[in-house]
Structures are given as structure tokens and as C-alpha cells.
Design a protein around this motif. Structure first.
Motif, PDB file in Angstrom:
ATOM      1  N   ALA A 199       0.787  -0.798   0.058  1.00 32.45           N
ATOM      2  CA  ALA A 199       0.073   0.200  -0.246  1.00 32.45           C
ATOM      3  C   ALA A 199       0.504   1.310   0.381  1.00 32.45           C
ATOM      4  CB  ALA A 199      -1.312  -0.077   1.446  1.00 32.45           C
ATOM      5  N   HIS A 200       1.779   1.300   1.152  1.00 27.32           N
ATOM      6  CA  HIS A 200       2.934   2.151   0.619  1.00 27.32           C
ATOM      7  C   HIS A 200       3.678   2.764  -0.085  1.00 27.32           C
ATOM      8  CE1 HIS A 200       1.725   3.203   5.394  1.00 27.32           C
ATOM      9  NE2 HIS A 200       2.550   1.839   5.284  1.00 27.32           N
ATOM     10  N   LEU A 201       3.893   1.296  -0.933  1.00 34.06           N
ATOM     11  CA  LEU A 201       4.650   1.415  -2.568  1.00 34.06           C
ATOM     12  C   LEU A 201       3.344   1.943  -3.524  1.00 34.06           C
ATOM     13  CD1 LEU A 201       6.897  -1.695  -2.449  1.00 34.06           C
ATOM     14  CD2 LEU A 201       7.772   0.888  -1.508  1.00 34.06           C
ATOM     15  N   LEU A 202       2.397   1.755  -3.587  1.00 33.37           N
ATOM     16  CA  LEU A 202       1.738   2.303  -4.620  1.00 33.37           C
ATOM     17  C   LEU A 202       1.213   3.553  -4.455  1.00 33.37           C
ATOM     18  CD1 LEU A 202       0.146   1.254  -6.688  1.00 33.37           C
ATOM     19  CD2 LEU A 202      -1.691   0.400  -5.564  1.00 33.37           C
ATOM     20  N   LEU A 203       1.153   4.227  -3.017  1.00 33.35           N
ATOM     21  CA  LEU A 203       0.353   5.705  -3.381  1.00 33.35           C
ATOM     22  C   LEU A 203       2.636   6.431  -3.437  1.00 33.35           C
ATOM     23  CD1 LEU A 203      -1.235   7.355  -1.812  1.00 33.35           C
ATOM     24  CD2 LEU A 203      -0.581   7.099   0.184  1.00 33.35           C
ATOM     25  N   ARG A 204       2.834   5.839  -3.005  1.00 32.46           N
ATOM     26  CA  ARG A 204       4.462   6.909  -3.666  1.00 32.46           C
ATOM     27  C   ARG A 204       4.331   6.243  -5.099  1.00 32.46           C
ATOM     28  NH1 ARG A 204       7.074   8.487   0.012  1.00 32.46           N
ATOM     29  NH2 ARG A 204       7.202   7.053   2.716  1.00 32.46           N
TER      30      ARG A 204
ATOM     31  N   GLY B 143      -7.601   1.474  -4.397  1.00 34.29           N
ATOM     32  CA  GLY B 143      -7.621   2.960  -4.197  1.00 34.29           C
ATOM     33  C   GLY B 143      -8.299   2.905  -2.320  1.00 34.29           C
ATOM     34  N   GLY B 144      -9.383   2.385  -1.439  1.00 32.49           N
ATOM     35  CA  GLY B 144      -9.690   2.653  -0.492  1.00 32.49           C
ATOM     36  C   GLY B 144      -8.680   2.258   0.555  1.00 32.49           C
ATOM     37  N   SER B 145      -8.609   1.083   0.170  1.00 38.17           N
ATOM     38  CA  SER B 145      -7.502   0.157   0.722  1.00 38.17           C
ATOM     39  C   SER B 145      -6.468   0.739   1.169  1.00 38.17           C
ATOM     40  CB  SER B 145      -7.444  -1.711   0.288  1.00 38.17           C
ATOM     41  OG  SER B 145      -8.230  -1.759   0.050  1.00 38.17           O
ATOM     42  N   VAL B 146      -5.834   1.270   0.031  1.00 34.22           N
ATOM     43  CA  VAL B 146      -4.211   2.089  -0.228  1.00 34.22           C
ATOM     44  C   VAL B 146      -4.007   2.423   0.737  1.00 34.22           C
ATOM     45  CG1 VAL B 146      -2.424   2.754  -1.030  1.00 34.22           C
ATOM     46  CG2 VAL B 146      -3.641   1.427  -2.323  1.00 34.22           C
ATOM     47  N   PHE B 147      -5.928   3.989   0.649  1.00 36.11           N
ATOM     48  CA  PHE B 147      -5.450   5.027   1.003  1.00 36.11           C
ATOM     49  C   PHE B 147      -6.214   4.576   2.687  1.00 36.11           C
ATOM     50  CE2 PHE B 147      -7.804   8.629   3.981  1.00 36.11           C
ATOM     51  CZ  PHE B 147      -6.889   9.806   3.283  1.00 36.11           C
ATOM     52  N   PHE B 148      -6.881   3.591   3.552  1.00 32.20           N
ATOM     53  CA  PHE B 148      -7.128   3.003   4.606  1.00 32.20           C
ATOM     54  C   PHE B 148      -5.914   2.559   5.269  1.00 32.20           C
ATOM     55  CE2 PHE B 148      -8.069  -0.198   8.163  1.00 32.20           C
ATOM     56  CZ  PHE B 148      -9.311  -0.074   7.986  1.00 32.20           C
TER      57      PHE B 148
ATOM     58  N   VAL C 237      -4.038   6.647   6.680  1.00 29.77           N
ATOM     59  CA  VAL C 237      -5.028   6.823   7.804  1.00 29.77           C
ATOM     60  C   VAL C 237      -4.326   6.924   8.706  1.00 29.77           C
ATOM     61  CG1 VAL C 237      -7.411   6.236   8.938  1.00 29.77           C
ATOM     62  CG2 VAL C 237      -7.134   6.131   6.743  1.00 29.77           C
ATOM     63  N   PRO C 238      -4.221   5.655   9.238  1.00 31.12           N
ATOM     64  CA  PRO C 238      -2.691   6.554  10.633  1.00 31.12           C
ATOM     65  C   PRO C 238      -1.767   7.509  10.440  1.00 31.12           C
ATOM     66  CG  PRO C 238      -2.643   4.420   9.543  1.00 31.12           C
ATOM     67  CD  PRO C 238      -3.624   4.881   8.371  1.00 31.12           C
ATOM     68  N   SER C 239      -1.707   8.114   9.612  1.00 31.25           N
ATOM     69  CA  SER C 239      -0.264   8.233   9.646  1.00 31.25           C
ATOM     70  C   SER C 239      -1.668  10.394   9.716  1.00 31.25           C
ATOM     71  CB  SER C 239       0.178   9.298   8.544  1.00 31.25           C
ATOM     72  OG  SER C 239      -0.677   9.774   7.395  1.00 31.25           O
ATOM     73  N   LEU C 240      -2.425  10.061   9.023  1.00 35.04           N
ATOM     74  CA  LEU C 240      -3.195  11.489   9.930  1.00 35.04           C
ATOM     75  C   LEU C 240      -3.897  12.105  10.899  1.00 35.04           C
ATOM     76  CD1 LEU C 240      -5.180  11.511   6.052  1.00 35.04           C
ATOM     77  CD2 LEU C 240      -4.092  12.954   6.256  1.00 35.04           C
ATOM     78  N   ALA C 241      -3.970  10.497  11.627  1.00 33.04           N
ATOM     79  CA  ALA C 241      -4.830  10.646  12.637  1.00 33.04           C
ATOM     80  C   ALA C 241      -3.679  10.028  14.170  1.00 33.04           C
ATOM     81  CB  ALA C 241      -5.871   9.973  12.808  1.00 33.04           C
ATOM     82  N   PRO C 242      -2.641  10.071  13.909  1.00 34.87           N
ATOM     83  CA  PRO C 242      -1.469   9.596  14.678  1.00 34.87           C
ATOM     84  C   PRO C 242      -2.228   9.994  16.271  1.00 34.87           C
ATOM     85  CG  PRO C 242      -1.009  11.437  14.120  1.00 34.87           C
ATOM     86  CD  PRO C 242      -2.100  11.524  13.382  1.00 34.87           C
TER      87      PRO C 242
ATOM     88  N   ASP D  77      -5.355   1.034  14.515  1.00 35.65           N
ATOM     89  CA  ASP D  77      -4.791  -0.485  13.669  1.00 35.65           C
ATOM     90  C   ASP D  77      -4.850  -0.678  12.717  1.00 35.65           C
ATOM     91  OD1 ASP D  77      -2.231  -1.969  13.441  1.00 35.65           O
ATOM     92  OD2 ASP D  77      -2.807  -3.086  14.839  1.00 35.65           O
ATOM     93  N   PRO D  78      -4.857  -0.040  11.774  1.00 33.02           N
ATOM     94  CA  PRO D  78      -5.826  -0.747  10.360  1.00 33.02           C
ATOM     95  C   PRO D  78      -5.331  -2.026  10.143  1.00 33.02           C
ATOM     96  CG  PRO D  78      -3.589   0.927   9.827  1.00 33.02           C
ATOM     97  CD  PRO D  78      -3.438   1.273  10.953  1.00 33.02           C
ATOM     98  N   LEU D  79      -3.866  -2.711  10.764  1.00 34.80           N
ATOM     99  CA  LEU D  79      -3.945  -4.199   9.993  1.00 34.80           C
ATOM    100  C   LEU D  79      -4.628  -4.846  10.884  1.00 34.80           C
ATOM    101  CD1 LEU D  79      -0.239  -3.253   9.315  1.00 34.80           C
ATOM    102  CD2 LEU D  79      -1.511  -3.589   7.702  1.00 34.80           C
TER     103      LEU D  79
END
Length: 217
Positions: A108-113, A165-170, A174-179, A184-186
């Protein structure tokens, strides 16, 4: 022959460990900020030892992208080739996607980048992206011709952006937007909730009614 095989095995193991470490570093920092020293440190080898397996940082990054996304594309192709019902295959591909993201969150992180950093875009990613989208386009056209499903929009890119896209954002955003939240999304609970939500979204976008395949145990 036996000695040659034994010599290759440690080298292959080291290469696999380098790929795993690099996957984590690139996901955390992106291509530009990732350092080969950090990859080498995680594996327990010298920076110079990395060059025995990869000629430079770009080659290492391309190998990571191939390993992460190439294996996922291969599994998706196999799934659609072995599942007669297109709608069932799409539902199973949703499970494949969610499991891939949760089992390997660096994806997810690689795809977002990859989506946001065009200057360091992977040539391998672009090479893999085209056949994946072509496969989805073909599936949509076949499904509409047969009447198996009637998508709300005939644009498969809308479907993939809503589902993938929903899974990637989730997972990645999301964790970095509301630290400050203990989120824990995982976690297993979040995984199963998200899987059910993505299934419903996918079926709605395909114009399908109630589930045609049973929920997995």
C-alpha cells in the motif's frame, strides 16, 4: 553440481533478505530518501555487499517493485483464468487484494508513493500497470456483453480507484492523518471489516445483487 547448488543457496537467501529489507525501507521513506546503508544494516551486510546482487539503488528498487506487484498480478491472472464466473472471480480478486495489502502492508505504501511521486516512478511499475488495467478492461467488457453484471459505470478505472484506492488509503494514509488515535488498520478486526466493506462496494459498482458465493469461513 551439489557444491554449486550449495554455493547458490546462501546467495539466493541473502538476495531475498535484501529485497525484504529494501521493501520496508522504500515503503517507509520513498525512493529518493531511502539509503542503501539502511538496507544493508537491516540485513547485516555491508553496503558494498549489496552491489554483488544489485548494481545500484535504482536496480534494487525495480527488483522490489517486480517482487511486490509482479507476484500480485500473476496471482490475479491465475484466479481469473481458473474461475468461470466473472462476477465470482471479481469477488475473489477483492479478497486476494485485501489479503495482499494486509499480509504485505508495504504494498500500500509503495503504491501510494508510485501514484504521487512521478519523478521517481518505477519503469517496472508502469510496465506491470498496463496489463493489469487491460485485464480489468477486458473483464468489464466480457461481463457487460454476457449480462453477468451491469457496472454503474463502464470505466474500469473508476472501479479500481474505489476498490483498490480505498484499501491503500486505509492502510497507508489514515494512521498518519490521525496519529493521536489508537488505531491499528492491520488488526484482524479491521481487516475483516474492511474486507466486507470492499466486497459490498465492489458488488454495488458491478450492479450485482446479493452475494452469489458464500462468505469464507
Amino acid at each position: 553440481m551439489m557444491r554449486a547448488a550449495r554455493r547458490r543457496a546462501p546467495a539466493e537467501q541473502t538476495r531475498s533478505e535484501i529485497l525484504g529489507a529494501a521493501e520496508a525501507v522504500f515503503a517507509e521513506r520513498g525512493f529518493a530518501e531511502a539509503r542503501l546503508e539502511d538496507v544493508a544494516s537491516r540485513v547485516g551486510v555491508t553496503r558494498a555487499a549489496l552491489f554483488h546482487h544489485f548494481r545500484d539503488k535504482r536496480a534494487l528498487y525495480e527488483a522490489v517493485v517486480e517482487d511486490v506487484f509482479g507476484s500480485l498480478l500473476d496471482r490475479a491472472r491465475s484466479l481469473f483464468a481458473s474461475t468461470p464466473s466473472l462476477s465470482e472471480a471479481i469477488e475473489r480478486s477483492v479478497d486476494l487484494w485485501v489479503d495482499a495489502v494486509w499480509d504485505r502492508p508495504a504494498l500500500a505504501h509503495l503504491l501510494l508513493r508510485e501514484a504521487t511521486n512521478r519523478d521517481s516512478r518505477s519503469e517496472t511499475f508502469e510496465r506491470l500497470c498496463r496489463p493489469a488495467l487491460d485485464m480489468l478492461q477486458e473483464i468489464f467488457e466480457r461481463g457487460e456483453r454476457s449480462g453477468e453484471f451491469r457496472p454503474l459505470t463502464g470505466n474500469p478505472f473508476h472501479f479500481v480507484s474505489m476498490v483498490a484506492g480505498g484499501s491503500v488509503f486505509f492502510v497507508a494514509a489514515v494512521p498518519s492523518l490521525a496519529p493521536e488515535l489508537s488505531f491499528d488498520p492491520l488488526s484482524l478486526e479491521q481487516r475483516e471489516t474492511h474486507r466486507a466493506d470492499v466486497r459490498r462496494v465492489a458488488r454495488r459498482l458491478l450492479g450485482l445483487g446479493p452475494r452469489s458465493v458464500p462468505e469464507p469461513a
